[in-house]
Design a protein around this motif. Sequence first.
Motif, mmCIF file in Angstrom:
data_model
loop_
_atom_site.group_PDB
_atom_site.id
_atom_site.type_symbol
_atom_site.label_atom_id
_atom_site.label_comp_id
_atom_site.label_asym_id
_atom_site.label_seq_id
_atom_site.Cartn_x
_atom_site.Cartn_y
_atom_site.Cartn_z
ATOM 1 N N ALA A 265 0.840 -1.210 0.000
ATOM 2 C CA ALA A 265 0.000 0.000 0.000
ATOM 3 C C ALA A 265 0.869 1.252 0.000
ATOM 4 O O ALA A 265 1.850 1.339 0.747
ATOM 5 C CB ALA A 265 -0.908 -0.004 1.228
ATOM 6 N N SER A 266 0.500 2.216 -0.838
ATOM 7 C CA SER A 266 1.119 3.541 -0.779
ATOM 8 C C SER A 266 0.529 4.281 0.419
ATOM 9 O O SER A 266 -0.432 3.800 1.056
ATOM 10 C CB SER A 266 0.816 4.306 -2.066
ATOM 11 N N VAL A 267 1.065 5.445 0.701
ATOM 12 C CA VAL A 267 0.520 6.241 1.812
ATOM 13 C C VAL A 267 -0.952 6.580 1.553
ATOM 14 O O VAL A 267 -1.789 6.434 2.451
ATOM 15 C CB VAL A 267 1.360 7.526 2.008
ATOM 16 N N ASP A 268 -1.280 6.985 0.343
ATOM 17 C CA ASP A 268 -2.681 7.337 0.040
ATOM 18 C C ASP A 268 -3.592 6.114 0.180
ATOM 19 O O ASP A 268 -4.707 6.220 0.696
ATOM 20 C CB ASP A 268 -2.806 7.912 -1.377
ATOM 21 N N GLU A 269 -3.094 4.975 -0.275
ATOM 22 C CA GLU A 269 -3.892 3.746 -0.150
ATOM 23 C C GLU A 269 -4.061 3.351 1.317
ATOM 24 O O GLU A 269 -5.146 2.944 1.746
ATOM 25 C CB GLU A 269 -3.233 2.616 -0.955
#
Length: 280
Positions: A265-269
Amino acid sequence: MTRKVIITVAPTGSIPTRKDNPNLPITAEEIADETRRAYEAGASVVHLHARDPDTGKPTSDVEVFRRCLAAIREACPIITQVTTGGGATTLGLSPEERLMPVKELRPDSASLNAGSMNFGRSLFQNTPDVIELYAQRMKTLKVMPEFEVYDLSMIQNVDYWVRRAGILDPPYQFSLVLGVMGGIPPTFKNLLALQESLQTGDTWQVIGIGRHQIPMGVMGVLLGGNLRVGFEDNVYLSKGVLAKSNADLVEKAARIIRELGFAIASVDEARAILPLLNHG
Ligand code: ZN
């Protein structure tokens, strides 16, 4: 769709020293630099303790936390979580004192230890009064509590004192901690029992202590959870080999998770997955 796994990094903690691993970050700059490297390797959350830059000892000084958080926020856009437990056994702080950095600095999240226990040889005291107080304060501050559970009984504490009491709207974020002396031992059956005790919709990660960090964490991923790595819980990359950086541990976890067919997961995800209270 490929599931996105959230990796949290805990770069420092309150217990390890440079004798355990000479690469342990201590100053705000060192912690921010390690956090940025971990972020670049795939971590989307940082769990933060502060250290006195002169002595290396854990501190609850709000100004030290402030410098750490400012340096991290400058270095990368990672989701921030501050401890409320680190001063309990090592500094003998009161519950209100342990909450000060959360009140002053408003990180995205804070740890909320969900029960009392023997933590090694120390008493780690988190009575129902403290659990209720922290849940209420964090709700008001819009700081997501992460319920740290070291045994099955602590999930019941959360359900009884917080969920049933209606203090905080579900879903909740949990850390299932396995391998602390005094807490639940790190076995797959124990992890399964913990996971099965959570409520539908809750999000959770596994914190395996020492050499159990990666195996327990990966088991958690296979069961639908996330994982935490970092020097707070483990300073070794493999048997007898010290990690040069927290990023080494994040990279190792990310590599295994990708090999298993999941994505990181990215930060936004991660912001979209976690039940953060400071959305919008
Ligand atoms: Zn911690």
